[in-house]
Design an enzyme around this catalytic site. Structure first.
Site, PDB file in Angstrom:
ATOM      1  N   CYS A 139      -3.595   5.124   8.898  1.00  0.00           N
ATOM      2  CA  CYS A 139      -4.857   4.841   8.223  1.00  0.00           C
ATOM      3  C   CYS A 139      -5.970   4.484   9.205  1.00  0.00           C
ATOM      4  O   CYS A 139      -5.724   3.961  10.290  1.00  0.00           O
ATOM      5  CB  CYS A 139      -4.650   3.683   7.242  1.00  0.00           C
ATOM      6  SG  CYS A 139      -5.984   3.490   6.047  1.00  0.00           S
ATOM      7  N   ASP A 143      -0.938  -6.673   3.026  1.00  0.00           N
ATOM      8  CA  ASP A 143      -1.595  -6.740   4.326  1.00  0.00           C
ATOM      9  C   ASP A 143      -1.784  -8.202   4.716  1.00  0.00           C
ATOM     10  O   ASP A 143      -1.618  -9.110   3.899  1.00  0.00           O
ATOM     11  CB  ASP A 143      -2.954  -6.028   4.234  1.00  0.00           C
ATOM     12  CG  ASP A 143      -3.543  -5.670   5.595  1.00  0.00           C
ATOM     13  OD1 ASP A 143      -2.899  -5.961   6.628  1.00  0.00           O
ATOM     14  OD2 ASP A 143      -4.644  -5.106   5.621  1.00  0.00           O
TER      15      ASP A 143
END
Length: 198
Positions: A6, A123
């Site tokens: 990403c 995250d």
């Protein structure tokens, strides 16, 4: 084990990473991110990706019409929501949703019950930063979560710690970003390749 890479914004780097054949590639459309990519620059690079690589658009508290419009324009396969989006908001997104949560000591897993999404991404929490911190979080905080929705693990994963994270959490996928970068937005192919080998 699926792998998502990403936060790319350079067309040549996107092609180079695509040659390693990750399962997903993510592109960030949050203007305050160091990895923000302009849609005009990205359009061809994303559309030229092999069909085997799923395209993920990352948004933060964006207007729903913009999310849906860009997903159509760029041919995105998934939408990752990395802000404070509600379950009701997620239900308005046309494409399958990956809902991200930043995990800290006061994170309450019961919030997950309200969401019907394709996957949850966990995250690291860092005040005033929405991802890309390069730091891991305490994996024990989510190690015992019992949910049927797949988990994607993110947050500072790199060559050194990735195997420990997989053994601890057994996620459906891992998300590679800052831990495999040369600098924000440009990935180091050697680091990604080494993780693939592991």
């Amino acid at each position: 084990m699926k792998i998502k890479v990403c936060g790319m914004k350079d067309p040549q780097n996107i092609k180079d990473v695509a040659s390693l054949d990750p399962d997903f590639m993510g592109f960030i459309f949050y203007k305050k991110s160091a990895r923000y990519v302009d849609t005009s620059l990205l359009k061809n690079a994303v559309r030229e990706l092999p069909s085997s690589i799923l395209r993920v658009g990352v948004f933060v508290d964006e207007e729903i019409d913009i999310v849906n419009s860009l997903s159509d324009k760029l041919g995105l396969d998934f939408i990752q929501l990395h802000g404070n989006e509600s379950a009701a908001y997620c239900n308005l997104v046309k494409k399958p949703v990956i809902k991200a949560f930043r995990v800290h000591a006061k994170f309450n897993p019961s919030i997950l019950d309200a969401y019907e999404v394709e996957a949850f991404l966990f995250d690291n929490y860092k005040k005033n930063e929405l991802g890309g911190t390069g730091e891991t979080f305490d994996w024990n905080l989510i190690a015992n979560i019992k949910i049927s929705i797949p988990i994607i693990l993110s947050g500072g994963l790199n060559v050194i710690n990735v195997m420990n994270s997989i053994e601890k959490i057994s996620p459906a996928a891992i998300d590679l970003n800052s831990g495999v970068e040369s600098y924000p937005g440009v990935k180091d192919e050697d680091k990604i390749s080494e993780i693939f080998k592991k």
